[in-house]
Design a protein around this motif. Structure first.
Motif, PDB file in Angstrom:
ATOM      1  N   ALA A 109       0.740  -1.405   0.050  1.00 51.37           N
ATOM      2  CA  ALA A 109       0.000  -0.044   0.009  1.00 51.37           C
ATOM      3  C   ALA A 109       0.875   1.300  -0.119  1.00 51.37           C
ATOM      4  O   ALA A 109       0.426   2.111  -0.632  1.00 51.37           O
ATOM      5  CB  ALA A 109      -1.035  -0.061   1.320  1.00 51.37           C
ATOM      6  N   SER A 110       1.988   1.338   0.498  1.00 46.94           N
ATOM      7  CA  SER A 110       3.007   2.262   0.618  1.00 46.94           C
ATOM      8  C   SER A 110       3.474   2.617  -0.783  1.00 46.94           C
ATOM      9  O   SER A 110       3.869   3.709  -0.969  1.00 46.94           O
ATOM     10  CB  SER A 110       4.179   2.162   1.830  1.00 46.94           C
ATOM     11  OG  SER A 110       4.955   1.002   1.340  1.00 46.94           O
ATOM     12  N   ASP A 111       3.439   1.664  -1.650  1.00 52.44           N
ATOM     13  CA  ASP A 111       4.059   1.929  -2.895  1.00 52.44           C
ATOM     14  C   ASP A 111       2.943   2.561  -3.999  1.00 52.44           C
ATOM     15  O   ASP A 111       3.143   3.407  -4.683  1.00 52.44           O
ATOM     16  CB  ASP A 111       4.212   0.347  -3.764  1.00 52.44           C
ATOM     17  CG  ASP A 111       5.417  -0.221  -3.008  1.00 52.44           C
ATOM     18  OD1 ASP A 111       6.531   0.603  -2.642  1.00 52.44           O
ATOM     19  OD2 ASP A 111       5.522  -1.618  -2.866  1.00 52.44           O
ATOM     20  N   VAL A 112       1.540   2.060  -3.841  1.00 55.76           N
ATOM     21  CA  VAL A 112       0.494   2.312  -4.930  1.00 55.76           C
ATOM     22  C   VAL A 112      -0.860   2.655  -4.233  1.00 55.76           C
ATOM     23  O   VAL A 112      -1.697   3.005  -5.102  1.00 55.76           O
ATOM     24  CB  VAL A 112       0.259   0.945  -5.589  1.00 55.76           C
ATOM     25  CG1 VAL A 112       1.498   0.519  -6.433  1.00 55.76           C
ATOM     26  CG2 VAL A 112      -0.388  -0.301  -4.994  1.00 55.76           C
ATOM     27  N   GLY A 113      -0.892   2.646  -2.849  1.00 54.30           N
ATOM     28  CA  GLY A 113      -2.165   3.127  -2.299  1.00 54.30           C
ATOM     29  C   GLY A 113      -3.100   2.046  -1.876  1.00 54.30           C
ATOM     30  O   GLY A 113      -2.837   0.737  -2.665  1.00 54.30           O
ATOM     31  N   ASP A 114      -3.765   2.232  -0.790  1.00 57.19           N
ATOM     32  CA  ASP A 114      -4.554   1.104  -0.361  1.00 57.19           C
ATOM     33  C   ASP A 114      -5.899   0.470  -1.470  1.00 57.19           C
ATOM     34  O   ASP A 114      -5.610  -0.508  -1.497  1.00 57.19           O
ATOM     35  CB  ASP A 114      -5.140   1.133   0.761  1.00 57.19           C
ATOM     36  CG  ASP A 114      -5.658   2.549   1.045  1.00 57.19           C
ATOM     37  OD1 ASP A 114      -6.190   3.274  -0.020  1.00 57.19           O
ATOM     38  OD2 ASP A 114      -6.095   3.054   2.147  1.00 57.19           O
ATOM     39  N   GLU A 115      -6.278   1.577  -1.995  1.00 55.18           N
ATOM     40  CA  GLU A 115      -7.471   1.004  -2.850  1.00 55.18           C
ATOM     41  C   GLU A 115      -6.966   0.375  -4.033  1.00 55.18           C
ATOM     42  O   GLU A 115      -7.683  -0.736  -4.358  1.00 55.18           O
ATOM     43  CB  GLU A 115      -8.169   2.318  -3.152  1.00 55.18           C
ATOM     44  CG  GLU A 115      -9.090   2.892  -1.916  1.00 55.18           C
ATOM     45  CD  GLU A 115      -9.717   4.266  -2.189  1.00 55.18           C
ATOM     46  OE1 GLU A 115      -9.323   4.705  -3.167  1.00 55.18           O
ATOM     47  OE2 GLU A 115     -10.682   4.517  -1.562  1.00 55.18           O
ATOM     48  N   LEU A 286     -10.222  -9.679  16.524  1.00 55.38           N
ATOM     49  CA  LEU A 286     -10.169  -8.422  15.644  1.00 55.38           C
ATOM     50  C   LEU A 286     -10.729  -8.639  14.126  1.00 55.38           C
ATOM     51  O   LEU A 286     -10.370  -9.689  13.369  1.00 55.38           O
ATOM     52  CB  LEU A 286      -8.741  -8.085  15.369  1.00 55.38           C
ATOM     53  CG  LEU A 286      -8.119  -7.335  16.841  1.00 55.38           C
ATOM     54  CD1 LEU A 286      -6.685  -7.257  16.540  1.00 55.38           C
ATOM     55  CD2 LEU A 286      -8.787  -6.227  17.457  1.00 55.38           C
ATOM     56  N   ILE A 287     -11.574  -7.790  13.930  1.00 55.19           N
ATOM     57  CA  ILE A 287     -11.991  -7.742  12.394  1.00 55.19           C
ATOM     58  C   ILE A 287     -12.020  -6.330  11.968  1.00 55.19           C
ATOM     59  O   ILE A 287     -12.258  -5.327  12.427  1.00 55.19           O
ATOM     60  CB  ILE A 287     -13.542  -8.313  12.332  1.00 55.19           C
ATOM     61  CG1 ILE A 287     -13.912  -8.675  10.900  1.00 55.19           C
ATOM     62  CG2 ILE A 287     -14.178  -7.465  12.921  1.00 55.19           C
ATOM     63  CD1 ILE A 287     -15.317  -9.368  10.789  1.00 55.19           C
ATOM     64  N   THR A 288     -11.694  -6.280  10.375  1.00 54.82           N
ATOM     65  CA  THR A 288     -11.521  -5.009   9.918  1.00 54.82           C
ATOM     66  C   THR A 288     -12.002  -5.013   8.340  1.00 54.82           C
ATOM     67  O   THR A 288     -12.510  -6.010   7.997  1.00 54.82           O
ATOM     68  CB  THR A 288     -10.146  -4.525   9.776  1.00 54.82           C
ATOM     69  OG1 THR A 288      -9.953  -3.246   9.477  1.00 54.82           O
ATOM     70  CG2 THR A 288      -9.143  -5.260   9.000  1.00 54.82           C
ATOM     71  N   THR A 289     -11.874  -3.985   7.514  1.00 53.17           N
ATOM     72  CA  THR A 289     -12.189  -4.015   6.147  1.00 53.17           C
ATOM     73  C   THR A 289     -10.810  -4.531   5.412  1.00 53.17           C
ATOM     74  O   THR A 289      -9.979  -4.515   5.696  1.00 53.17           O
ATOM     75  CB  THR A 289     -12.335  -2.796   5.610  1.00 53.17           C
ATOM     76  OG1 THR A 289     -11.432  -1.865   5.546  1.00 53.17           O
ATOM     77  CG2 THR A 289     -13.306  -2.096   6.761  1.00 53.17           C
ATOM     78  N   GLU A 290     -11.377  -5.253   4.040  1.00 50.26           N
ATOM     79  CA  GLU A 290     -10.291  -5.500   3.186  1.00 50.26           C
ATOM     80  C   GLU A 290      -9.319  -4.350   2.803  1.00 50.26           C
ATOM     81  O   GLU A 290      -8.188  -4.550   2.958  1.00 50.26           O
ATOM     82  CB  GLU A 290     -10.913  -6.142   1.964  1.00 50.26           C
ATOM     83  CG  GLU A 290      -9.733  -6.809   0.968  1.00 50.26           C
ATOM     84  CD  GLU A 290     -10.264  -7.226  -0.070  1.00 50.26           C
ATOM     85  OE1 GLU A 290      -9.733  -7.971  -1.037  1.00 50.26           O
ATOM     86  OE2 GLU A 290     -11.760  -7.186  -0.417  1.00 50.26           O
ATOM     87  N   LYS A 291      -9.933  -3.145   2.716  1.00 47.06           N
ATOM     88  CA  LYS A 291      -9.084  -1.909   2.618  1.00 47.06           C
ATOM     89  C   LYS A 291      -7.982  -1.803   3.614  1.00 47.06           C
ATOM     90  O   LYS A 291      -6.740  -1.491   3.433  1.00 47.06           O
ATOM     91  CB  LYS A 291     -10.040  -0.583   2.103  1.00 47.06           C
ATOM     92  CG  LYS A 291      -9.121   0.558   1.948  1.00 47.06           C
ATOM     93  CD  LYS A 291     -10.217   1.730   1.696  1.00 47.06           C
ATOM     94  CE  LYS A 291      -9.385   2.923   1.891  1.00 47.06           C
ATOM     95  NZ  LYS A 291     -10.597   4.166   1.619  1.00 47.06           N
ATOM     96  N   ASP A 292      -8.415  -2.074   4.906  1.00 47.28           N
ATOM     97  CA  ASP A 292      -7.451  -1.762   6.200  1.00 47.28           C
ATOM     98  C   ASP A 292      -6.480  -2.813   6.031  1.00 47.28           C
ATOM     99  O   ASP A 292      -5.312  -2.743   6.296  1.00 47.28           O
ATOM    100  CB  ASP A 292      -8.044  -1.602   7.334  1.00 47.28           C
ATOM    101  CG  ASP A 292      -8.908  -0.447   7.380  1.00 47.28           C
ATOM    102  OD1 ASP A 292      -8.395   0.478   7.813  1.00 47.28           O
ATOM    103  OD2 ASP A 292     -10.204  -0.340   7.121  1.00 47.28           O
ATOM    104  N   TRP A 293      -7.094  -4.140   5.687  1.00 51.53           N
ATOM    105  CA  TRP A 293      -6.148  -5.393   5.921  1.00 51.53           C
ATOM    106  C   TRP A 293      -4.977  -5.161   4.991  1.00 51.53           C
ATOM    107  O   TRP A 293      -3.698  -5.742   5.115  1.00 51.53           O
ATOM    108  CB  TRP A 293      -7.080  -6.607   5.504  1.00 51.53           C
ATOM    109  CG  TRP A 293      -6.265  -7.924   5.884  1.00 51.53           C
ATOM    110  CD1 TRP A 293      -6.270  -8.405   7.091  1.00 51.53           C
ATOM    111  CD2 TRP A 293      -5.823  -8.708   4.981  1.00 51.53           C
ATOM    112  NE1 TRP A 293      -5.588  -9.696   7.024  1.00 51.53           N
ATOM    113  CE2 TRP A 293      -5.389  -9.911   5.771  1.00 51.53           C
ATOM    114  CE3 TRP A 293      -5.609  -8.518   3.474  1.00 51.53           C
ATOM    115  CZ2 TRP A 293      -4.598 -11.056   5.236  1.00 51.53           C
ATOM    116  CZ3 TRP A 293      -4.928  -9.856   3.195  1.00 51.53           C
ATOM    117  CH2 TRP A 293      -4.505 -10.912   3.831  1.00 51.53           C
TER     118      TRP A 293
END
Length: 333
Positions: A109-115, A286-293
């Motif tokens: 994500a630090s390379d291309v962004g999370d989305e 713990l549970i989160t969104t795929e975008k966060d994961w």
């Protein structure tokens, strides 16, 4: 960054004048923002590329469920038309400028962004700060349909069709332009350049949408599968974390606690230690969104579940008819 409270739609008319002094002071800045955007769009000459470009945009800052719509449309178009379909994102939050085809095995994500990284998990995803250069590179690589994730206010790449996504609950907030409100441009101007509108979820009817004269399609974000039958501590760093928490409650998940973070939040060791301890205290996982994961480092994902989601459209046949005309028309041009 969290949205200021005064950006929200005032449901109670008596509260419509909340923060009147602040709104007054921000009026000149809002006018300047709107005018700069208007002039940028009016003065640009959009460049066509050798691919059909469908933009999925919005008029407000913050999350409206746009990326899941992009993912759903990509999967649908690939299945229905057997064409090479790829998404194009700016790559917000990533260090790479592009044009770059996202490789989930190589990029973070630090390379291309999370989305864009999330979109690459199930299909072809590209990033490019220069949308025209990215569109050309994609077409040269054989991409036939480009789904532009965001970019309604970017006038440089020619769009064959534009869908505007609107959160049915939040609407257009207080109806003002940034920084006085959440709008990227005035509603009338933004909708005038749209070809159709997708309203996400349930909510109060937005008069500006119904009066736009554009076709309106309803959609909803649904969980693909329910998580394990156990208690959870939920956390999310998306535009509207409460939407994720509401989804969990709607599908019957036992949520012992919910922790919101700012959109695109980069999780630190301290964040994960806090969340892990909170889950332990609540006898939960713990549970989160795929975008966060996908935004987390591989070692941070250990023992964290994400909720897989999908978008379901009403009147998909009618939307299909519009898209078919666009794809055929672009090919014949």
């Amino acid at each position: 960054m969290r949205e200021p409270r005064f950006w929200a739609r005032d449901v109670d008319p008596r509260s419509r004048e909340a923060a009147p002094l602040l709104r007054f002071l921000l009026t000149p800045l809002a006018w300047m923002y709107a005018e700069i955007t208007r002039r940028k769009i009016a003065s640009a000459t959009p460049v066509r590329v050798a691919a059909t470009v469908i933009c999925i945009g919005n008029l407000t800052a913050g999350g409206v469920g746009k990326s899941p719509v992009v993912a759903a449309l990509r999967a649908h178009l690939v299945t229905k038309y057997r064409k090479r379909v790829a998404t194009l994102s700016r790559g917000y939050g990533g260090r790479l400028q592009g044009p770059t085809k996202v490789d989930p095995k190589q990029h973070s994500a630090s390379d291309v962004g999370d989305e864009p990284l999330m979109l690459s998990q199930a299909g072809e995803s590209w990033i490019g700060a220069d949308r025209v250069a990215a569109g050309r590179a994609m077409a040269e690589e054989g991409v036939e349909i480009i789904l532009m994730d965001d970019g309604h206010q970017n006038p440089h790449l020619f769009k064959d069709f534009t869908l505007i996504v609107v959160d049915a609950a939040a609407g257009f907030g207080n109806g003002y332009v940034i920084p006085k409100g959440p709008l990227r441009e005035p509603i009338a101007l933004g909708l005038a350049r749209a070809d159709a509108i997708i309203t996400m979820g349930d909510g109060i009817a937005v008069t500006d949408v119904t009066e736009s004269g554009r076709p309106i399609f309803q959609a909803a974000i649904m969980a693909k599968t329910a998580p394990a039958d156990s208690p959870f501590v939920a956390f999310a760093g998306i535009g509207r974390p409460e939407k994720f928490f509401e989804t969990l409650n709607q599908i019957g998940v036992d949520v012992r606690d919910a922790v919101p973070f700012p959109d695109h939040h980069v999780y630190t060791k301290a964040d994960l230690n806090y969340l892990t301890q909170l889950a332990t205290d609540r006898s939960a996982s713990l549970i989160t969104t795929e975008k966060d994961w996908v935004r987390m480092a591989p070692d941070q994902r250990d023992k964290i579940t994400f909720l897989p989601i999908e978008v379901q459209f009403e009147r998909m046949q009618d939307l299909d008819a519009l898209l078919l005309n666009v794809i055929k028309g672009a090919q014949d041009a």
